[in-house]
Each structure stands twice: as C-alpha cells, then as structure tokens.
Design an enzyme around this catalytic site. Structure first.
Site, PDB file in Angstrom:
ATOM      1  N   ALA A  39      46.806  22.307   9.692  1.00 25.86           N
ATOM      2  CA  ALA A  39      47.456  22.163  10.992  1.00 25.86           C
ATOM      3  C   ALA A  39      46.952  20.975  11.793  1.00 25.86           C
ATOM      4  O   ALA A  39      47.723  20.354  12.535  1.00 25.86           O
ATOM      5  CB  ALA A  39      47.270  23.449  11.801  1.00 25.86           C
ATOM      6  N   HIS A  40      45.671  20.646  11.686  1.00 24.39           N
ATOM      7  CA  HIS A  40      45.163  19.554  12.524  1.00 24.39           C
ATOM      8  C   HIS A  40      45.771  18.215  12.158  1.00 24.39           C
ATOM      9  O   HIS A  40      45.744  17.268  12.940  1.00 24.39           O
ATOM     10  CB  HIS A  40      43.629  19.499  12.463  1.00 24.39           C
ATOM     11  CG  HIS A  40      43.080  18.838  11.239  1.00 24.39           C
ATOM     12  ND1 HIS A  40      42.930  19.493  10.041  1.00 24.39           N
ATOM     13  CD2 HIS A  40      42.641  17.577  11.030  1.00 24.39           C
ATOM     14  CE1 HIS A  40      42.427  18.669   9.151  1.00 24.39           C
ATOM     15  NE2 HIS A  40      42.242  17.502   9.711  1.00 24.39           N
ATOM     16  N   CYS A  85      29.209   4.150   2.231  1.00 27.76           N
ATOM     17  CA  CYS A  85      28.126   4.765   1.458  1.00 27.76           C
ATOM     18  C   CYS A  85      27.201   5.466   2.443  1.00 27.76           C
ATOM     19  O   CYS A  85      26.240   4.876   2.936  1.00 27.76           O
ATOM     20  CB  CYS A  85      27.377   3.708   0.659  1.00 27.76           C
ATOM     21  SG  CYS A  85      28.382   2.937  -0.617  1.00 27.76           S
TER      22      CYS A  85
END
Length: 354
Positions: free
Chosen positions: A174-175, A299
């Site tokens: 949903a986000h 990284c």
C-alpha cells in the site's frame, strides 16, 4: 480515512459484538475496493502486514502446495530481495538473466519453466530500481502451457501502471501508492493451490497470522481508489518529467549512466549511476537540498554489497541514485533537481580528487 477509522474500526473483525461487526463491515468494504483495484474477486484477496510478508507467505504457500511436483523456483535475476529470499527458502532457485536494460531473457525463462520439477515461476511486473517492465502476459502463457503457477510481484506497478493479467498470484504494497505502511496485498486466483506456512485459522485463510489492521486497510483502499482516479493524468505527467530528467542528467553530467529501458518502463522511476561518486554521499547531499531519493547500489556498512539488480544488468553500480515521483511532486521540483545535481556531483568528485 485513517483517522476516522480509528474511531470505529479498532476491534477484532472476527468477533460478534457490535464493535467487531462494525470492524468486519469496514474491512469487507475495504477488501472489495482493493480487489476491484487489482481486478480480482474479494475472496481472492488476502491482507498481510506488508508487501514483503505477502511475498513470503504467498510464494511459500504456492511452492509448498506443489511439493510433489518439485522444488525448483524459476526467477529472474532482478527480482526484489524478498522474492529471492523466499525462493531460497522454498527450494532450489533457477535464476534467469536479463539484458543491459533489465529485460528478461525470454528463451532462457521458457527453457527453465519447461523443465521437470518446477514448483512455480516468479517474475515482477516491473523493476523497482530501474523501472523496466517485464513480459507478464507472455510469461503467463508460457507457464500455463507448462502447468506452472506464475507468481508476480506487482508492488512497483500497482497504482502507477497497468498490471497485465494471466498470473496465478500477485503481491502489492500500500505505501507504494500513497497508502499507509504496514498493509500488503496477496491476490490468489481461484484454482491455485495453497499450503500456508503456518497454522490455518479463520483469518485470511492462514496466509497472514492475526487479524488485519482495519484502519490502515481502509486508508489503503481509499488511497488506491484516489490514485486510480487520477492515474492517467499523473502517469502522463510523470512520464514527460522523467523523460526530461533522463535527457538532462545524461547531457549535463559527465561520466553518468542512465539505466533501464527508456521507453518500456514505469512512468515515475529514474535511476542513474555516476562514476567516481559514492551513492550515499550523493543521497546525503541531495537530502540537504530538500530531495529525498534512494541509492540502490550504495555499499552500506551493513552489507558492503552493490545492487544485485544493477549487477545482473551489467551496468555501473557505483554512485547510483533512484528517483521516484509522487502525486505531490511538481515540475518546479523536477527542474530544480536537474539544476542542482551537476554541481553536487562535481563537488563530490572534487572532494575525492577527481
């Protein structure tokens, strides 16, 4: 919607008291709206605590139900890490490569799916980092011919792009469309066998433990409904802005690689990599200018590994930035981003003597 639902949707929807019945009514209405948005029946839609939870429970349940057939999960090399982790847990992963734009190697995918012992195939609708779409309709036909379920991660596309049909199971979060975090969707077509990983109870057919967060589910449904009503206009706008960004980034910054398919892609996502630039440093510099972006290849101290997506594509993984436009993004913000970016890249390179 979220705030109003907290007043009346807080109870356990499985209970028979007044508050429980009210919560159940609200939940049923929200499920119907979400199901319509995905093009499925309400009884084909299950609610989970996140998109990752939907992937884990759904993929493992489909794979477990196919245990007698085999334990091989065919997957693209650029799937979301949640899919890769679930596939490794389910059995043996058969990874299929992609080209430099992120497109699936279709010949290799078809060959792997047709081999004996395949439990299911997993393929995303579009890549969450570079935006490149995958051939879902074609893959569904290949899987249907082989009698193999197709598990689709649709999180990057739902609410932003058309999701092709033909899949057996689909997940979303949903986000991604402006709803609250903590709501995942798992849609499973009738006829697809499931064997949930945990004890089955009366809630979500055992595919998600505990009862759903009713207020958040209601807010997710309202957000999806609103997003779908403006999707055509927003997507056209976002596509034009991303096209402009792609051109300006490539033209105005030396030693930069804009990755992903320039045309067959999501409308709102842009990813580029800058040589001699640390991704985290660029994200931090952009944050200071008011831009919240991601670095898919940074990284980090916790992993010390670059993006597996960019590595699979064979493109530059260092100094990577991912831009995602939202419904509140404006052209002025896009224009300012493109204007300040070259100076920030130049400053970071100068700091390391480049």
């Amino acid at each position: 919607m979220l705030l109003s639902a907290l007043e009346s949707g807080w109870a356990d929807p499985a209970r028979l008291h007044h508050e429980g019945r009210t919560a159940r009514l609200l939940l049923d209405n929200a499920r119907a709206v979400l199901a319509e948005g995905l093009g499925v029946r309400p009884d084909e839609l299950f609610l989970t605590a996140s998109g990752t939870a939907a992937i884990h429970s759904g993929l493992l349940a489909v794979a477990a139900a196919r245990r007698r057939v085999g334990e091989v999960v065919v997957q693209s090399a650029v799937e979301h890490s949640a899919v890769l982790h679930a596939a490794a847990k389910a059995g043996t992963a058969a990874e299929v490569g992609v080209d430099s734009l992120g497109h699936l190697d279709q010949d290799a995918f078809k060959t792997e799916v047709q081999k004996p012992g395949v439990a299911l195939a997993a393929l995303q609708t579009a890549n969450h980092e570079v935006g490149t779409r995958q051939p879902i309709t074609w893959a569904a036909e290949v899987c249907a011919e082989a009698g193999v379920p197709l598990f689709v991660d649709g999180a990057a596309s739902v609410g932003h792009d058309v999701v092709p049909a033909g899949w057996s199971a689909l997940t979303a979060s949903a986000h991604k469309w402006g709803g609250p975090a903590g709501v995942g969707l798992l849609a499973v077509r009738k006829g697809t066998r499931l064997a949930p990983a945990w004890p089955v109870d009366e809630r979500e057919d055992g595919l998600s433990p505990g009862h759903p967060n009713v207020p958040s589910v209601l807010a997710a449904a309202a957000a999806l409904q609103a997003r779908m009503s403006e999707a055509a206009e927003l997507d056209k706008q976002h596509r034009a802005w991303i096209d402009e960004l792609r051109h300006r980034v490539a033209a105005e910054i030396p030693d930069v690689e804009v990755v992903g398919d320039p045309d067959d892609r999501l409308p709102h996502v842009l990813t580029f990599s800058c040589l001699y630039v640390d991704g985290e440093a660029l994200v931090t510099a952009l944050d200071a200018e008011g831009f919240s972006v991601s670095s898919g290849s940074a990284c980090t101290a916790s992993t010390l590994r670059p993006s597996h997506v960019l590595a699979a594509m064979g493109v530059l993984t260092h100094g990577n930035v991912r831009v995602s436009l939202s419904r509140t993004s404006t052209y002025d913000e896009v224009d300012r981003f493109a204007s300040v970016l070259p100076g920030l890249v130049g400053r970071i390179r100068a700091e390391v003597g480049m």
